[in-house]
Design a protein around this motif. Structure first.
Motif, PDB file in Angstrom:
ATOM      1  N   ARG A   9       0.942  -1.377   0.035  1.00 54.96           N
ATOM      2  CA  ARG A   9      -0.442   0.382   0.026  1.00 54.96           C
ATOM      3  C   ARG A   9       1.052   1.186  -0.225  1.00 54.96           C
ATOM      4  O   ARG A   9       0.889   2.381  -0.469  1.00 54.96           O
ATOM      5  CB  ARG A   9      -1.110   0.229   1.202  1.00 54.96           C
ATOM      6  N   CYS A  10       1.658   1.344   0.333  1.00 56.43           N
ATOM      7  CA  CYS A  10       2.853   2.636   0.304  1.00 56.43           C
ATOM      8  C   CYS A  10       4.636   1.922  -0.311  1.00 56.43           C
ATOM      9  O   CYS A  10       4.417   0.644   0.147  1.00 56.43           O
ATOM     10  CB  CYS A  10       3.153   3.253   1.931  1.00 56.43           C
ATOM     11  N   SER A  11       5.324   2.749  -1.161  1.00 61.13           N
ATOM     12  CA  SER A  11       6.406   2.188  -1.410  1.00 61.13           C
ATOM     13  C   SER A  11       7.444   3.800  -1.292  1.00 61.13           C
ATOM     14  O   SER A  11       6.683   4.383  -0.543  1.00 61.13           O
ATOM     15  CB  SER A  11       6.260   1.714  -2.486  1.00 61.13           C
ATOM     16  N   TRP A  12       8.602   3.181  -0.866  1.00 55.36           N
ATOM     17  CA  TRP A  12      10.011   4.025  -0.566  1.00 55.36           C
ATOM     18  C   TRP A  12      11.529   3.631  -1.195  1.00 55.36           C
ATOM     19  O   TRP A  12      11.287   2.897  -1.280  1.00 55.36           O
ATOM     20  CB  TRP A  12       9.649   4.858   1.112  1.00 55.36           C
ATOM     21  N   ARG A  13      11.735   5.426  -1.393  1.00 53.49           N
ATOM     22  CA  ARG A  13      12.720   4.596  -1.985  1.00 53.49           C
ATOM     23  C   ARG A  13      13.832   6.418  -2.089  1.00 53.49           C
ATOM     24  O   ARG A  13      13.186   7.129  -1.800  1.00 53.49           O
ATOM     25  CB  ARG A  13      12.972   4.548  -3.413  1.00 53.49           C
ATOM     26  N   VAL A  14      14.915   5.646  -1.143  1.00 50.48           N
ATOM     27  CA  VAL A  14      16.117   6.252  -0.933  1.00 50.48           C
ATOM     28  C   VAL A  14      16.942   6.650  -2.591  1.00 50.48           C
ATOM     29  O   VAL A  14      16.995   6.163  -3.445  1.00 50.48           O
ATOM     30  CB  VAL A  14      16.957   6.306  -0.369  1.00 50.48           C
ATOM     31  N   LEU A  15      16.416   8.473  -2.733  1.00 59.83           N
ATOM     32  CA  LEU A  15      17.417   9.063  -4.554  1.00 59.83           C
ATOM     33  C   LEU A  15      18.516   9.528  -3.620  1.00 59.83           C
ATOM     34  O   LEU A  15      18.770  10.277  -2.769  1.00 59.83           O
ATOM     35  CB  LEU A  15      16.149  10.050  -4.217  1.00 59.83           C
ATOM     36  N   ALA A  16      19.953   9.608  -4.224  1.00 60.60           N
ATOM     37  CA  ALA A  16      20.701   9.816  -5.196  1.00 60.60           C
ATOM     38  C   ALA A  16      20.898  10.267  -6.222  1.00 60.60           C
ATOM     39  O   ALA A  16      20.999   9.077  -6.940  1.00 60.60           O
ATOM     40  CB  ALA A  16      22.009   9.394  -3.832  1.00 60.60           C
ATOM     41  N   THR A  17      22.133  11.218  -6.145  1.00 63.01           N
ATOM     42  CA  THR A  17      22.962  10.955  -7.757  1.00 63.01           C
ATOM     43  C   THR A  17      24.003  10.166  -8.126  1.00 63.01           C
ATOM     44  O   THR A  17      24.586   9.519  -8.822  1.00 63.01           O
ATOM     45  CB  THR A  17      23.194  12.024  -8.145  1.00 63.01           C
ATOM     46  N   SER A  18      24.478   9.660  -7.252  1.00 65.36           N
ATOM     47  CA  SER A  18      24.967   7.921  -6.985  1.00 65.36           C
ATOM     48  C   SER A  18      25.110   7.336  -5.813  1.00 65.36           C
ATOM     49  O   SER A  18      24.026   7.481  -5.070  1.00 65.36           O
ATOM     50  CB  SER A  18      26.748   8.968  -6.533  1.00 65.36           C
ATOM     51  N   ALA A  19      25.780   5.999  -6.308  1.00 66.82           N
ATOM     52  CA  ALA A  19      24.988   4.992  -5.317  1.00 66.82           C
ATOM     53  C   ALA A  19      26.607   5.035  -4.111  1.00 66.82           C
ATOM     54  O   ALA A  19      25.733   3.656  -3.254  1.00 66.82           O
ATOM     55  CB  ALA A  19      25.638   3.853  -5.845  1.00 66.82           C
ATOM     56  N   ASP A  20      26.850   6.289  -3.231  1.00 68.91           N
ATOM     57  CA  ASP A  20      27.864   6.828  -2.399  1.00 68.91           C
ATOM     58  C   ASP A  20      26.802   6.270  -1.070  1.00 68.91           C
ATOM     59  O   ASP A  20      25.749   7.169  -1.664  1.00 68.91           O
ATOM     60  CB  ASP A  20      28.806   7.254  -2.537  1.00 68.91           C
TER      61      ASP A  20
ATOM     62  N   PRO B  90      21.469   4.806  -1.079  1.00 66.28           N
ATOM     63  CA  PRO B  90      20.461   5.084  -2.129  1.00 66.28           C
ATOM     64  C   PRO B  90      19.707   3.618  -2.444  1.00 66.28           C
ATOM     65  O   PRO B  90      20.851   2.778  -2.749  1.00 66.28           O
ATOM     66  CB  PRO B  90      21.021   5.985  -2.869  1.00 66.28           C
ATOM     67  N   ASP B  91      18.810   3.433  -3.360  1.00 71.62           N
ATOM     68  CA  ASP B  91      17.982   2.945  -4.196  1.00 71.62           C
ATOM     69  C   ASP B  91      18.167   3.094  -5.842  1.00 71.62           C
ATOM     70  O   ASP B  91      18.524   2.042  -5.955  1.00 71.62           O
ATOM     71  CB  ASP B  91      17.159   2.144  -3.821  1.00 71.62           C
ATOM     72  N   GLU B  92      18.062   4.480  -5.885  1.00 71.59           N
ATOM     73  CA  GLU B  92      18.228   4.711  -6.897  1.00 71.59           C
ATOM     74  C   GLU B  92      18.356   6.390  -7.500  1.00 71.59           C
ATOM     75  O   GLU B  92      18.993   7.090  -6.672  1.00 71.59           O
ATOM     76  CB  GLU B  92      16.438   4.119  -7.676  1.00 71.59           C
ATOM     77  N   LYS B  93      18.816   6.611  -8.782  1.00 71.35           N
ATOM     78  CA  LYS B  93      18.886   8.244  -8.744  1.00 71.35           C
ATOM     79  C   LYS B  93      17.623   9.049  -8.942  1.00 71.35           C
ATOM     80  O   LYS B  93      16.158   8.331  -9.089  1.00 71.35           O
ATOM     81  CB  LYS B  93      19.249   7.946 -10.449  1.00 71.35           C
ATOM     82  N   PRO B  94      17.272   9.881  -8.745  1.00 69.01           N
ATOM     83  CA  PRO B  94      16.433  11.378  -8.894  1.00 69.01           C
ATOM     84  C   PRO B  94      15.169  11.050 -10.246  1.00 69.01           C
ATOM     85  O   PRO B  94      13.731  10.741  -9.199  1.00 69.01           O
ATOM     86  CB  PRO B  94      16.861  12.692  -8.408  1.00 69.01           C
ATOM     87  N   GLY B  95      15.465  11.000 -10.887  1.00 67.43           N
ATOM     88  CA  GLY B  95      14.762  10.598 -12.371  1.00 67.43           C
ATOM     89  C   GLY B  95      13.552  11.528 -12.313  1.00 67.43           C
ATOM     90  O   GLY B  95      13.756  12.866 -11.845  1.00 67.43           O
TER      91      GLY B  95
END
Length: 332
Positions: free
Chosen positions: A48-59, A71-76
């Motif tokens: 019912r909910c989803s959450w992602r940590v965003l960052a420009t690098s995988a550091d 982080p999970d993925e790039k901002p996009g």
């Protein structure tokens, strides 16, 4: 076996941006409310909910306590989220956002995606030019820091969170759980929000206009000596030092401390200290599990009788009568 591929899309989708040396508790409280509302029990599936940590690098991004989050993925594209949440942290570590993050937040704002500032996240959003014309909530602890850095903006520091159109801000810490519960209530339902808080051993959801624990508003001051004295008292509420002891710890004379209090607050240090303790008493009276005897011990009164006498002189009723009135006002 349940076929999870047939589950509908989440009703609440949140993207997180973590500031350098962010506050881990503010992030964890927010995420855990989402996690517990997202699935049956505490199975933690993002249904019912989803959450992602965003960052420009995988550091990994390191928090103020040293624990890092990957982080999970790039901002996009920001429109794949219902909210973008910026988790702030140490005031001394806040710097201007990188152009990539600032551009992402501006794209989100232009697309109508609400922006959330948690802890000092409001500082970050304002630095990016995204809080002009909005009210914002900051911790009472950072109220003066905010004023020093952002001329012309009036932060709200007597509420646990503020919702102003498509900007939501909160003071951090436990209040981030209440703001997350507000979003869960809005998108999924009150039962899911209450379930999350109950599993986290939080009695009930707090509304936006519930007061922050901390300094009473009449004790706000720009005087650094007075601020240090008030903070010193707050850190030893159960065994409050006398005025002379605080003056000695601050390496000033008692007379100098009293002069600063008179100039900045118009009252003696002893009066200010008593007001802080009574404000804490009122906060604790809102928790039904605390007896008057326990509250007296936690706020530096000799015993329950001493607290009842002082409270009656200042408030005009007993602590239990005040508790009943406060409870009736909240439920009725």
């Amino acid at each position: 076996m349940r076929d999870e591929s047939s589950d509908p899309a989440p009703r609440l989708r949140v993207g997180f941006l973590l500031a350098r040396r962010f506050t881990l508790s503010a992030f964890a409280n927010f995420v855990d409310v989402l996690r517990l509302a997202a699935d049956e029990g505490d199975r933690s599936r993002p249904i019912r909910c989803s959450w992602r940590v965003l960052a420009t690098s995988a550091d990994p991004v390191r928090s103020s306590c040293g624990i890092a989050v990957t982080p999970d993925e790039k901002p996009g594209d920001p429109t794949r989220f219902d909210y973008i949440v910026v988790i702030g942290g140490l005031i001394d570590e806040i710097e201007r956002l990188s152009p990539d993050y600032a551009a992402f937040l501006h794209r989100a704002a232009q697309a109508g995606v609400p922006l959330v500032g948690v802890c000092t996240g409001a500082f970050i959003l304002h630095r990016a030019g995204l809080m002009n014309g909005y009210r914002c909530c900051v911790s009472w602890f950072h109220h003066d820091d905010f004023l020093e850095q952002f001329d012309g903006l009036n932060p709200v520091s007597d509420r646990i969170f503020v919702v102003d159109r498509d900007r939501l801000t909160c003071s951090g810490g436990a209040s981030s759980a209440h703001l997350a519960a507000f979003l869960v209530d809005r998108h999924i339902g009150r039962a899911a929000a209450q379930k999350s808080l109950h599993i986290m051993i939080i009695d009930e959801a707090m509304a936006a206009d519930d007061p922050q624990p901390g300094l009473p508003l009449e004790l706000k001051t720009d005087d650094p000596l007075v601020r240090r004295a008030l903070l010193m008292l707050q850190q030893s509420m159960d065994a409050p030092p006398c005025v002379a002891e605080i003056a000695a710890r601050l390496q000033v004379s008692r007379r100098k401390l009293e002069r600063h209090f008179s100039t900045s607050l118009g009252m003696a240090p002893s009066e200010a200290f008593l007001r802080i303790r009574l404000a804490q008493v009122r906060l604790l009276l809102g928790r039904p599990d605390r007896t008057v005897t326990q509250i007296a011990a936690e706020t530096g009164f000799c015993d329950a009788s001493h607290l009842i006498r002082v409270f009656g002189e200042r408030v005009g009723m007993t602590p239990e009568a005040w508790r009943r009135e406060a409870l009736s006002a909240r439920t009725g």
